[in-house]
Design an enzyme around this catalytic site. Structure first.
Site, PDB file in Angstrom:
ATOM      1  N   HIS A  17       0.834  -1.197   0.000  1.00  0.00           N
ATOM      2  CA  HIS A  17       0.000   0.000   0.000  1.00  0.00           C
ATOM      3  C   HIS A  17       0.871   1.250   0.000  1.00  0.00           C
ATOM      4  O   HIS A  17       0.796   2.071  -0.900  1.00  0.00           O
ATOM      5  CB  HIS A  17      -0.935  -0.022   1.215  1.00  0.00           C
ATOM      6  CG  HIS A  17      -1.963   1.060   1.191  1.00  0.00           C
ATOM      7  ND1 HIS A  17      -2.589   1.526   2.335  1.00  0.00           N
ATOM      8  CD2 HIS A  17      -2.493   1.790   0.161  1.00  0.00           C
ATOM      9  CE1 HIS A  17      -3.450   2.473   2.012  1.00  0.00           C
ATOM     10  NE2 HIS A  17      -3.414   2.658   0.696  1.00  0.00           N
ATOM     11  N   ASN A  65      -2.485 -11.188   4.165  1.00  0.00           N
ATOM     12  CA  ASN A  65      -1.684 -10.767   5.311  1.00  0.00           C
ATOM     13  C   ASN A  65      -1.846  -9.290   5.650  1.00  0.00           C
ATOM     14  O   ASN A  65      -1.582  -8.891   6.789  1.00  0.00           O
ATOM     15  CB  ASN A  65      -0.202 -11.053   5.013  1.00  0.00           C
ATOM     16  CG  ASN A  65       0.720 -10.319   5.944  1.00  0.00           C
ATOM     17  OD1 ASN A  65       0.892 -10.685   7.106  1.00  0.00           O
ATOM     18  ND2 ASN A  65       1.342  -9.249   5.453  1.00  0.00           N
ATOM     19  N   LYS A  97     -10.443 -10.266  12.891  1.00  0.00           N
ATOM     20  CA  LYS A  97      -9.754 -11.541  12.645  1.00  0.00           C
ATOM     21  C   LYS A  97     -10.664 -12.724  12.945  1.00  0.00           C
ATOM     22  O   LYS A  97     -10.573 -13.769  12.289  1.00  0.00           O
ATOM     23  CB  LYS A  97      -8.485 -11.617  13.490  1.00  0.00           C
ATOM     24  CG  LYS A  97      -7.369 -10.681  13.033  1.00  0.00           C
ATOM     25  CD  LYS A  97      -6.836 -11.022  11.653  1.00  0.00           C
ATOM     26  CE  LYS A  97      -5.600 -10.213  11.306  1.00  0.00           C
ATOM     27  NZ  LYS A  97      -5.064 -10.541   9.950  1.00  0.00           N
ATOM     28  N   TYR A 117      -9.337  -5.088  16.091  1.00  0.00           N
ATOM     29  CA  TYR A 117      -8.449  -6.044  15.422  1.00  0.00           C
ATOM     30  C   TYR A 117      -8.925  -7.478  15.635  1.00  0.00           C
ATOM     31  O   TYR A 117      -9.038  -8.270  14.692  1.00  0.00           O
ATOM     32  CB  TYR A 117      -7.030  -5.851  15.949  1.00  0.00           C
ATOM     33  CG  TYR A 117      -6.036  -6.890  15.504  1.00  0.00           C
ATOM     34  CD1 TYR A 117      -5.478  -6.851  14.229  1.00  0.00           C
ATOM     35  CD2 TYR A 117      -5.624  -7.904  16.373  1.00  0.00           C
ATOM     36  CE1 TYR A 117      -4.559  -7.804  13.820  1.00  0.00           C
ATOM     37  CE2 TYR A 117      -4.704  -8.850  15.977  1.00  0.00           C
ATOM     38  CZ  TYR A 117      -4.176  -8.803  14.700  1.00  0.00           C
ATOM     39  OH  TYR A 117      -3.259  -9.749  14.307  1.00  0.00           O
TER      40      TYR A 117
END
Length: 261
Positions: free
Chosen positions: A45, A96, A171, A167
């Protein structure tokens, strides 16, 4: 050409996309695949210089590609650019990329501070981005009769020793998607698995973690140390390799035994 059901492509014959593949854990994963002879699209990115340097070290087998995985169009362009450059469909995806997040327990939003905007920001990168990439690469995998999707998770889902709400929730959603996608894509010869690490010593994301936290994790871990990004990358390669050809829908925790899966 389709791959026989009982067989699987060797790592050296795979065309791999690693998101967030230029720095931190992603760079270790990219290097691991390149070391095994694979061709790798290093999706980044903001880390263009790091991606270019990594690609320059592996001429002909690494392609740096700028992408914001939250943008479906950019993800589709990533897959198209990879397939055009290497002349073959993408066979392997490693989801990832971690968007705008650092592990700093002191700075994390507490329960009363967490906003839906922050929560959905993590979902955009951690869930929507991987879904975009799977959908973009799926036609080539189906035609090949072979595909490997490896999602990067976290042991905080099982053991939220530090409650990173946004987070960890994102996940956990990615883990659910790992299992449901495995069911849908299995008949096409595509496996979908997750590798869940703990705190890693050390990545860009964990650099803000206080030393006392590293010491606490090491003391509570059967191996007596904090696991490295290289060790986690080894497990990613396992799921992509022929040795894992009968494994799908699984989450393998790689944290030295801190969390028993």
């Amino acid at each position: 050409m389709a791959v026989p059901v009982s067989a699987a492509l060797p790592l050296a014959e795979q065309v791999v996309v690693v998101t967030g593949g230029a720095r931190g854990l992603g760079a270790h994963i990219s290097r691991a695949f390149l070391g095994a002879g694979a061709r790798v699209a290093i999706a980044y990115h903001r880390s263009g210089a790091a991606a270019d340097a990594l690609a320059a070290a592996h001429p002909g087998r690494a392609l740096p590609v700028a992408v914001d995985i939250r943008d479906r169009g950019q993800v589709e362009d990533l897959v198209a650019a990879t397939e055009q450059h290497f002349g073959e469909p993408v066979t392997t995806i490693v989801n990832n990329a971690l968007v705008d997040f650092t592990f700093d327990g002191d700075a994390r939003p507490k329960a009363h501070e967490l906003t839906t905007e922050r929560l959905m920001g993590q979902f955009a990168g951690t869930v929507h981005g991987p879904l975009h990439l799977v959908q973009a690469a799926r036609p080539g995998m189906v035609n090949r009769g072979f595909g490997r999707i490896v999602n990067i998770g976290t042991n905080l889902v099982q053991h939220p020793v530090v409650p990173y709400h946004d987070y960890t929730a994102s996940k956990a959603a990615l883990l659910a998607l790992t299992r449901t996608l495995a069911h849908d894509l299995g008949p096409d010869g595509i496996t979908v698995n997750m590798v869940s690490g703990g705190l890693l010593r050390t990545t860009d994301a964990s650099a803000a973690t206080p030393p006392a936290v590293f010491d606490m994790i090491a003391a509570a871990t059967p191996l007596g140390r904090v696991i490295t990004p290289v060790e986690l990358a080894d497990t990613v390669l396992f799921f992509a390799s022929p040795w894992a050809r009968a494994v799908t829908g699984q989450n393998l925790i790689v944290d030295g035994g801190l969390v028993k899966g």
